[in-house]
Motif scaffolding. Structure first.
Motif, mmCIF file in Angstrom:
data_model
loop_
_atom_site.group_PDB
_atom_site.id
_atom_site.type_symbol
_atom_site.label_atom_id
_atom_site.label_comp_id
_atom_site.label_asym_id
_atom_site.label_seq_id
_atom_site.Cartn_x
_atom_site.Cartn_y
_atom_site.Cartn_z
ATOM 1 N N MET A 57 0.849 -1.200 0.000
ATOM 2 C CA MET A 57 0.000 0.000 0.000
ATOM 3 C C MET A 57 0.879 1.243 0.000
ATOM 4 N N SER A 58 0.664 2.178 -0.905
ATOM 5 C CA SER A 58 1.445 3.394 -0.956
ATOM 6 C C SER A 58 1.001 4.371 0.120
ATOM 7 N N ASP A 59 1.868 5.383 0.367
ATOM 8 C CA ASP A 59 1.535 6.375 1.390
ATOM 9 C C ASP A 59 0.290 7.168 1.019
ATOM 10 N N LEU A 60 -0.034 7.228 -0.288
ATOM 11 C CA LEU A 60 -1.170 8.036 -0.717
ATOM 12 C C LEU A 60 -2.474 7.247 -0.725
ATOM 13 N N ASP A 61 -2.395 5.971 -0.462
ATOM 14 C CA ASP A 61 -3.581 5.122 -0.493
ATOM 15 C C ASP A 61 -4.116 4.954 0.916
ATOM 16 N N LEU A 62 -5.209 5.632 1.219
ATOM 17 C CA LEU A 62 -5.780 5.559 2.561
ATOM 18 C C LEU A 62 -6.721 4.376 2.727
ATOM 19 N N ALA A 63 -7.097 3.733 1.633
ATOM 20 C CA ALA A 63 -8.100 2.686 1.720
ATOM 21 C C ALA A 63 -7.445 1.325 1.959
ATOM 22 N N PRO A 64 -7.706 0.698 3.117
ATOM 23 C CA PRO A 64 -7.220 -0.655 3.319
ATOM 24 C C PRO A 64 -7.984 -1.620 2.423
ATOM 25 N N PRO A 65 -7.491 -2.847 2.273
ATOM 26 C CA PRO A 65 -8.183 -3.792 1.398
ATOM 27 C C PRO A 65 -9.593 -4.092 1.893
ATOM 28 N N ALA A 66 -10.476 -4.387 0.941
ATOM 29 C CA ALA A 66 -11.860 -4.734 1.292
ATOM 30 C C ALA A 66 -11.890 -6.193 1.735
ATOM 31 N N VAL A 67 -11.771 -6.405 3.014
ATOM 32 C CA VAL A 67 -11.705 -7.747 3.577
ATOM 33 C C VAL A 67 -12.985 -8.033 4.342
ATOM 34 N N GLY A 68 -13.560 -9.185 4.108
ATOM 35 C CA GLY A 68 -14.731 -9.605 4.865
ATOM 36 C C GLY A 68 -14.359 -10.690 5.853
ATOM 37 N N LEU A 69 -15.226 -10.915 6.808
ATOM 38 C CA LEU A 69 -14.986 -11.980 7.777
ATOM 39 C C LEU A 69 -15.409 -13.310 7.168
ATOM 40 N N PRO A 70 -14.557 -14.327 7.224
ATOM 41 C CA PRO A 70 -14.897 -15.617 6.621
ATOM 42 C C PRO A 70 -16.058 -16.285 7.341
ATOM 43 N N PRO A 71 -16.846 -17.103 6.632
ATOM 44 C CA PRO A 71 -18.027 -17.739 7.237
ATOM 45 C C PRO A 71 -17.707 -18.575 8.474
ATOM 46 N N GLU A 72 -16.509 -19.165 8.509
ATOM 47 C CA GLU A 72 -16.181 -20.030 9.649
ATOM 48 C C GLU A 72 -16.049 -19.274 10.961
ATOM 49 N N THR A 73 -15.920 -17.953 10.897
ATOM 50 C CA THR A 73 -15.844 -17.192 12.143
ATOM 51 C C THR A 73 -17.203 -17.103 12.841
ATOM 52 N N GLU A 74 -18.274 -17.415 12.132
ATOM 53 C CA GLU A 74 -19.598 -17.302 12.747
ATOM 54 C C GLU A 74 -19.797 -18.306 13.874
ATOM 55 N N GLU A 75 -19.162 -19.462 13.761
ATOM 56 C CA GLU A 75 -19.243 -20.431 14.852
ATOM 57 C C GLU A 75 -18.575 -19.878 16.105
ATOM 58 N N LEU A 76 -17.414 -19.229 15.913
ATOM 59 C CA LEU A 76 -16.729 -18.590 17.032
ATOM 60 C C LEU A 76 -17.586 -17.470 17.610
ATOM 61 N N ARG A 77 -18.192 -16.664 16.761
ATOM 62 C CA ARG A 77 -19.044 -15.567 17.228
ATOM 63 C C ARG A 77 -20.191 -16.097 18.086
ATOM 64 N N ALA A 78 -20.809 -17.179 17.632
ATOM 65 C CA ALA A 78 -21.918 -17.755 18.387
ATOM 66 C C ALA A 78 -21.447 -18.255 19.752
ATOM 67 N N GLU A 79 -20.261 -18.818 19.800
ATOM 68 C CA GLU A 79 -19.707 -19.312 21.060
ATOM 69 C C GLU A 79 -19.476 -18.162 22.040
ATOM 70 N N VAL A 80 -18.921 -17.055 21.533
ATOM 71 C CA VAL A 80 -18.666 -15.889 22.387
ATOM 72 C C VAL A 80 -19.989 -15.295 22.879
ATOM 73 N N ARG A 81 -20.960 -15.188 22.005
ATOM 74 C CA ARG A 81 -22.265 -14.630 22.393
ATOM 75 C C ARG A 81 -22.941 -15.486 23.462
ATOM 76 N N GLU A 82 -22.840 -16.791 23.316
ATOM 77 C CA GLU A 82 -23.436 -17.678 24.317
ATOM 78 C C GLU A 82 -22.772 -17.485 25.676
#
Length: 389
Positions: free
Chosen positions: A1-26
């Motif tokens: 990433m250059s110094d002039l590029d303020l936009a980080p990559p468009a990264v989404g959370l992978p589907p497998e993290t939803e199991e972890l999210r559910a565990e934390v919420r519980e």
């Protein structure tokens, strides 16, 4: 990433993290049901609960990205992100382990010696070792290059003298990273001659004085270093490279979800209050709340992208400064919307209720801009990144 590029990559959370999210919420739902935690705003400053931190450590939710040989769990940055945002969204008490897990662990992994890694990382991952940050000083604020704490070479180590302020949790913490001048400024280059030291806060010569909030609560501190001896084995990284080290550390401090989720419990309570009000909200109020919800998702998208950059070892100081500036302004707008859209009773009532959440957020709001750099300093970082200064 250059110094002039303020936009980080468009990264989404992978589907497998939803199991972890559910565990934390519980887990969090059970903690609330058992009365162990009550939602609060700004919990990464005010929610000091060592029992809760140890419980997270036992579940493998601290030190998640650290290697297993240091007590970590070798999981991905985005796994850690999911756990962090769930804890913040729930208003859970994370202050005890917060700094150690967020930035001390990654910095030790990158710059620390084997001795330092073995000494601190397993206890950080277990939720048993707590750190502060010794950057800001009484007359330097966010201008870190102007620090006046002095490090003098002595037999077997260094002697530190100076004062640090706004040190969150120092009265509870085991140690902090101190930025100090180890060589005088030459040729006007203030960034040279700075070094970082691991100061254990029970060392002789350390004095910790409270800086109380308007509420009387004690989270911030002044830490006076009066000839404190730091052995060579607790020098962090290389002498003279403190500026490079500390700016890489700021990427972790400025870009996380805490920069826009500190008031999320209040936003949730606001939506609940307005939902119960029905048509009384009106079109203008509905638009305002809708805009707040949309913006939190935008900030989240930016923050996740920066987490991906940091995990790959790429510099992220400019986009991190942007997220911190936008997040600080956003959180104050959540507070203003809550104040204007809901008739608040004079008695804040019980912990976790709308009025109490609003009261806490209002009292904590002046500190939002101090932590991680003032908005003015951050806009300067962004402007330099764009080549405007």
């Amino acid at each position: 990433m250059s110094d002039l590029d303020l936009a980080p990559p468009a990264v989404g959370l992978p589907p497998e993290t939803e199991e972890l999210r559910a565990e934390v919420r519980e887990f969090l739902a059970k903690e609330r049901a058992d009365g162990r935690i009550v939602p609060r705003c700004d919990v990464w400053l005010s929610g000091w609960d060592e029992r809760f931190s140890r419980e997270l450590g036992a579940r493998g939710w601290l030190g998640m990205t650290l290697p297993k040989e240091y007590g970590g769990h070798a999981r991905g940055t985005l796994d850690r992100y999911v756990v962090t945002e769930e804890l913040l969204a729930a208003g859970a008490p994370v202050a005890a382990h917060w700094i150690a897990d967020r930035q001390i662990g990654p910095s030790l992994l990158r710059f620390g010696t084997e001795f330092q890694k073995q000494r601190y990382l397993p206890r950080i991952a277990a939720g048993e070792c707590y750190f502060g940050i010794g950057m800001s000083e009484p007359d330097s604020g966010s201008d870190l290059a102007s620090v006046r704490t002095k490090a003098t070479r002595v037999d077997g180590g260094w002697q530190l003298s100076g004062t640090k302020v706004w040190t969150s949790g120092a009265h509870h913490a085991h140690a902090f990273f101190a930025l100090a001048r180890s060589a005088p400024v030459e040729d006007g280059n203030r960034h040279a001659g700075l070094s970082q030291f691991i100061v254990e806060l029970d060392s002789p010569g350390v004095q910790i004085n409270p800086i109380r909030l308007l509420t009387g609560a004690h989270h911030f501190n002044e830490v006076v270093l009066d000839g404190v001896f730091v052995p060579d084995e607790l020098v962090l990284g290389n002498i003279g490279e403190g500026w490079h080290q500390v700016t890489s550390e700021l990427g972790f401090e400025r870009s996380g979800p805490e920069r826009f989720l500190s008031t999320f419990p209040l936003l949730v309570a606001l939506v609940g209050e307005l939902s119960s009000a029905g048509d009384r909200l009106g079109d203008a109020g509905a638009r305002e709340v809708g805009a707040l919800v949309a913006r939190v998702w935008t900030l989240r998208r930016l923050s996740i992208g920066i987490a991906s950059l940091l995990s790959s070892g790429m510099p992220a100081d400019v986009p991190a400064a942007l997220v911190k500036d936008l997040g600080t302004r956003y959180e104050n707008e959540v507070i203003e919307a809550a104040r204007l859209l809901v008739d608040v009773p004079p008695d804040p009532g019980a912990e976790g209720g709308f009025a109490r959440l609003l009261a806490d957020a209002v009292l904590h709001a002046p500190g939002f801009t101090l932590r991680g750099g003032t908005n003015e300093i951050l806009r300067g970082v962004v402007a330099r990144g764009l080549g405007l200064r």
